[in-house]
Design an enzyme around this catalytic site. Structure first.
Site, PDB file in Angstrom:
ATOM      1  N   ASP A  13       0.938  -1.063  -0.009  1.00 35.61           N
ATOM      2  CA  ASP A  13       0.262  -0.023   0.028  1.00 35.61           C
ATOM      3  C   ASP A  13       0.839   1.200  -0.120  1.00 35.61           C
ATOM      4  OD1 ASP A  13      -2.208  -1.698   0.226  1.00 35.61           O
ATOM      5  OD2 ASP A  13      -2.128  -1.833   2.237  1.00 35.61           O
ATOM      6  N   LYS A  16       1.600   1.924  -5.084  1.00 41.53           N
ATOM      7  CA  LYS A  16       2.139   1.472  -6.380  1.00 41.53           C
ATOM      8  C   LYS A  16       1.412   1.885  -7.547  1.00 41.53           C
ATOM      9  CE  LYS A  16       2.453  -2.408  -4.196  1.00 41.53           C
ATOM     10  NZ  LYS A  16       2.029  -1.928  -2.977  1.00 41.53           N
ATOM     11  N   GLY A  40      -4.657  -4.351  -3.957  1.00 43.00           N
ATOM     12  CA  GLY A  40      -5.495  -3.275  -4.188  1.00 43.00           C
ATOM     13  C   GLY A  40      -4.721  -2.128  -4.552  1.00 43.00           C
ATOM     14  N   HIS A  41      -4.744  -1.715  -5.800  1.00 45.82           N
ATOM     15  CA  HIS A  41      -3.899  -0.713  -6.415  1.00 45.82           C
ATOM     16  C   HIS A  41      -5.017   0.340  -6.709  1.00 45.82           C
ATOM     17  CE1 HIS A  41      -0.050  -3.709  -7.273  1.00 45.82           C
ATOM     18  NE2 HIS A  41      -0.545  -3.692  -6.005  1.00 45.82           N
ATOM     19  N   GLN A 221       2.059  -6.100  -3.230  1.00 44.13           N
ATOM     20  CA  GLN A 221       2.533  -6.404  -1.584  1.00 44.13           C
ATOM     21  C   GLN A 221       3.693  -5.330  -1.590  1.00 44.13           C
ATOM     22  OE1 GLN A 221       1.411  -9.587  -3.251  1.00 44.13           O
ATOM     23  NE2 GLN A 221      -0.437  -8.690  -2.613  1.00 44.13           N
TER      24      GLN A 221
HETATM   25  P1  GDP Z   1      -0.582   0.204  -3.566  1.00 43.35           P
HETATM   26  O1  GDP Z   1      -1.268  -0.787  -3.111  1.00 43.35           O
HETATM   27  O2  GDP Z   1       0.800   0.420  -3.196  1.00 43.35           O
HETATM   28  O3  GDP Z   1      -1.171   0.542  -4.984  1.00 43.35           O
HETATM   29  O4  GDP Z   1      -1.628   1.510  -2.630  1.00 43.35           O
HETATM   30  P2  GDP Z   1      -3.183   1.738  -2.183  1.00 43.35           P
HETATM   31  O5  GDP Z   1      -3.916   2.018  -3.502  1.00 43.35           O
HETATM   32  O6  GDP Z   1      -3.402   0.405  -1.456  1.00 43.35           O
HETATM   33  O7  GDP Z   1      -2.966   2.755  -1.271  1.00 43.35           O
HETATM   34  C1  GDP Z   1      -2.446   4.025  -1.717  1.00 43.35           C
HETATM   35  C2  GDP Z   1      -3.510   4.956  -1.229  1.00 43.35           C
HETATM   36  O8  GDP Z   1      -2.925   6.395  -1.171  1.00 43.35           O
HETATM   37  C3  GDP Z   1      -4.770   4.862  -2.289  1.00 43.35           C
HETATM   38  O9  GDP Z   1      -5.723   5.681  -1.717  1.00 43.35           O
HETATM   39  C4  GDP Z   1      -3.934   6.187  -3.086  1.00 43.35           C
HETATM   40  O10 GDP Z   1      -5.127   6.864  -3.955  1.00 43.35           O
HETATM   41  C5  GDP Z   1      -3.480   7.161  -2.153  1.00 43.35           C
HETATM   42  N1  GDP Z   1      -2.277   8.047  -2.761  1.00 43.35           N
HETATM   43  C6  GDP Z   1      -1.247   7.389  -3.471  1.00 43.35           C
HETATM   44  N2  GDP Z   1      -0.382   8.508  -3.717  1.00 43.35           N
HETATM   45  C7  GDP Z   1      -0.919   9.510  -2.747  1.00 43.35           C
HETATM   46  C8  GDP Z   1      -0.051  10.622  -2.352  1.00 43.35           C
HETATM   47  O11 GDP Z   1       1.056  11.074  -2.752  1.00 43.35           O
HETATM   48  N3  GDP Z   1      -0.938  11.329  -1.406  1.00 43.35           N
HETATM   49  C9  GDP Z   1      -2.098  10.846  -0.642  1.00 43.35           C
HETATM   50  N4  GDP Z   1      -2.683  12.033   0.020  1.00 43.35           N
HETATM   51  N5  GDP Z   1      -2.340   9.791  -1.162  1.00 43.35           N
HETATM   52  C10 GDP Z   1      -1.864   9.254  -2.167  1.00 43.35           C
HETATM   53  P1  IMO Z   2      -1.132  -4.340  -2.095  1.00 50.36           P
HETATM   54  O1  IMO Z   2      -0.431  -4.873  -3.473  1.00 50.36           O
HETATM   55  C1  IMO Z   2      -0.820  -4.654   1.975  1.00 50.36           C
HETATM   56  C2  IMO Z   2      -1.195  -8.808   3.916  1.00 50.36           C
HETATM   57  C3  IMO Z   2      -2.294  -9.233   4.558  1.00 50.36           C
HETATM   58  C4  IMO Z   2      -1.548 -10.097   5.542  1.00 50.36           C
HETATM   59  C5  IMO Z   2      -0.621 -10.634   4.767  1.00 50.36           C
HETATM   60  C6  IMO Z   2      -0.713 -12.188   4.069  1.00 50.36           C
HETATM   61  O2  IMO Z   2      -2.228  -3.540  -2.265  1.00 50.36           O
HETATM   62  O3  IMO Z   2       0.063  -3.268  -1.710  1.00 50.36           O
HETATM   63  P2  IMO Z   2      -2.429 -12.791   2.145  1.00 50.36           P
HETATM   64  O4  IMO Z   2      -3.728 -12.473   1.671  1.00 50.36           O
HETATM   65  O5  IMO Z   2      -1.399 -12.204   0.867  1.00 50.36           O
HETATM   66  O6  IMO Z   2      -2.355 -14.311   2.378  1.00 50.36           O
HETATM   67  O7  IMO Z   2      -2.311 -11.974   3.338  1.00 50.36           O
HETATM   68  O8  IMO Z   2      -0.241  -9.808   3.850  1.00 50.36           O
HETATM   69  N1  IMO Z   2      -1.567  -8.070   2.460  1.00 50.36           N
HETATM   70  C7  IMO Z   2      -1.342  -6.797   2.088  1.00 50.36           C
HETATM   71  N2  IMO Z   2      -0.980  -5.689   2.782  1.00 50.36           N
HETATM   72  N3  IMO Z   2      -0.966  -4.438   0.805  1.00 50.36           N
HETATM   73  C8  IMO Z   2      -1.107  -5.537   0.120  1.00 50.36           C
HETATM   74  O9  IMO Z   2      -1.294  -5.742  -1.330  1.00 50.36           O
HETATM   75  C9  IMO Z   2      -1.237  -6.743   0.663  1.00 50.36           C
HETATM   76  N4  IMO Z   2      -1.786  -8.172   0.255  1.00 50.36           N
HETATM   77  C10 IMO Z   2      -1.563  -8.801   1.203  1.00 50.36           C
HETATM   78  O10 IMO Z   2      -3.080  -8.221   4.938  1.00 50.36           O
HETATM   79  O11 IMO Z   2      -1.040  -9.494   6.581  1.00 50.36           O
HETATM   80 MG    MG Z   3      -2.891  -1.625  -1.830  1.00 46.89          MG
END
Ligand code: GDP
Ligand code: IMO
Ligand code: MG
Length: 421
Positions: A13, A16, A40-41, A221
């Site tokens: 998270d 990415k 979840g991207h 991840q």
């Molecule tokens: P990922 O799994 O690495 O793709 O990240 P996620 O999408 O799960 O979580 C990142 C969250 O931060 C999402 O809600 C994005 O829309 C938000 N986000 C990404 N870059 C920024 C930033 O520079 N500032 C803020 N405030 N939010 C951001």
């Molecule tokens: P993105 O790509 C954050 C965590 C779960 C749990 C552990 C194992 O959005 O960054 P799993 O379901 O993979 O067997 O769970 O890994 N986890 C993540 N945490 N971002 C993710 O993906 C994750 N995918 C799995 O919360 O701790």
């Molecule tokens: Mg994510």
């Protein structure tokens, strides 16, 4: 032409999805290489928010070809739901999305076993069946995408697997058996809808490189969730680190030019496991609120804490990160002071190396360096020079300590809120 791997440098998270979307303007192909719908991207374009679980984040740019690589575990229903969602938003998929014939299929019993396992050793998984699917892959019992193409083989493999899984469900978990015929019928249907995307993707990717196209490998991840290098057993069951990009895509190491680390300006973690810089006070609550730190897949609140430079330095070493994208820097804007962890104290001594042994990690005391905050809105900054001196000092501190150059700074969730260096 370049081939780059993009990795999460912390516990996932990091942002990415947003960075892949920005970078894919300059790449012709974007490929996922591990994980599954546990990811979840998020990408925000204008007022619209897209959350991608299986399909690479490059799909939002119409010229980009997207690949789900052999290292990914594919839940066919999640895939079809994602395709429908994108098509409803006028994003063309056909001819642009290809799925490796060697990728493994998530089956209903994988999801069920994932939730049943969680009642024992609680990892806090996403419940998407990821661990049990990789177990079958490595036990050489898995069912692959290619099996969808041969009905007899598909049926035989489902029957074989269910015989064993139903015994397990009945004898060990005291649960009802799953309906074999219903699962066979369900997966026969998937075949009709997924066939057109199936491809020999290692050949596709290597041919694209041969034609001079740029390829971006999108990790899911993060490094500290890596099965080998993460905080085991509180990890996922795949290899998000850059090494996994080669095995999970079929692109050899000699073709990789660069590793881009996605580095969140503070630390978060969702699920259980050690987290030395976690803040259980008002500052942690403030980070969660301002950063909207709730899981993009499960909606769970993310645990939040100060930036752990000691951990990211380890991640930089394991991944070979040569350039970093710093994300969510804007979230720190209202803090008077910002702390950065520069080492761990364990039993009265400073540790020389990052310990990924969880028992040790649970007992370390983070040692902080305190930097002044900048207390101003940086979300409108378009170039590095627009940032306050205290923000630049924070970035320079991180870059020097962790040993990478910063090539992108994200100051908001939208495409426009980005400084490309
Ligand atoms: P990922 O799994 O690495 O793709 O990240 P996620 O999408 O799960 O979580 C990142 C969250 O931060 C999402 O809600 C994005 O829309 C938000 N986000 C990404 N870059 C920024 C930033 O520079 N500032 C803020 N405030 N939010 C951001
Ligand atoms: P993105 O790509 C954050 C965590 C779960 C749990 C552990 C194992 O959005 O960054 P799993 O379901 O993979 O067997 O769970 O890994 N986890 C993540 N945490 N971002 C993710 O993906 C994750 N995918 C799995 O919360 O701790
Ligand atoms: Mg994510």
């Amino acid at each position: 032409m370049s081939v780059s791997v993009l990795v999460g440098s912390q516990w996932g998270d990091e942002g990415k999805g947003k960075v892949v979307d920005i970078l894919s303007e300059k790449y012709q192909v974007v490929a996922r290489y591990q994980g599954g719908a546990n990811a979840g991207h998020t990408v925000e374009i204008g007022d619209k928010q897209y959350i991608l679980h299986l399909i690479p984040s490059g799909i939002l740019r119409e010229d980009v070809t997207c690949v789900i690589g052999n290292g990914v575990v594919v839940d066919p229903q999640a895939l079809l739901d994602e395709i429908s969602f994108l098509e409803k938003n006028n994003i063309k998929i056909d001819g642009r999305l290809f799925i490796s014939h060697n990728a493994h299929l998530i089956m209903p019993y994988h999801k069920l076993l994932d939730s049943l396992n969680e009642s024992g050793q609680k990892i806090g998984t996403t419940g998407r069946g990821i661990g049990p699917c990789y177990i079958d892959k490595y036990a050489r019992k898995g069912i692959r995408i290619v099996d969808l193409l041969n009905k007899d083989i598909l049926e035989k493999k489902i029957r074989q697997n269910l015989q064993e899984k139903n015994t397990l469900l009945k004898k060990v978990y005291e649960r009802n058996e799953l309906d074999v015929e219903a699962i066979i019928a369900e997966y026969m249907e998937f075949d009709k809808r997924i066939d057109k995307y199936i491809k020999d993707t290692p050949a596709l990717l290597n041919n694209a490189i041969g034609e001079g196209k740029s390829v971006l490998l999108e990790g899911a991840q993060g490094a500290l969730l890596d099965i080998d290098h993460g905080t085991y057993p509180y990890v996922t069951s795949s290899s998000p680190t850059s090494g996994g990009a080669c095995t999970g895509s079929g692109i050899p190491p000699t073709k990789i030019d660069s590793v881009i680390g996605i580095v969140k300006a503070y630390t978060t973690r969702v699920g259980n496991g050690p987290f030395p810089t976690e803040l259980l006070d008002e500052d942690g609550e403030k980070l969660r609120k301002i950063g909207a730190e709730f899981g993009a897949t499960t909606g769970r609140p993310r645990r939040c804490g100060w930036f752990d430079a000691f951990l990211v330095k380890y991640s930089t070493m394991i991944n070979g990160i040569d350039q970093a994208a710093i994300t969510k820097l804007d979230v720190l804007s209202s803090f008077d002071e910002i702390k950065v962890c520069v080492g761990y104290e364990y039993q009265g001594k400073m540790l020389k190396a990052f310990p990924n042994d969880v028992d040790q990690l649970d007992c370390v005391k983070p040692v902080y360096e305190t930097l002044p905050g900048w207390k101003s809105d940086i979300s409108k900054a378009l170039k590095y020079e627009d940032l306050p001196q205290a923000t630049k000092d924070y970035l320079e501190f991180i870059s020097k300590y962790c040993g990478f150059r910063i090539s992108l700074i994200s100051v908001g969730a939208k495409r426009s809120e980005t400084i490309v260096m």
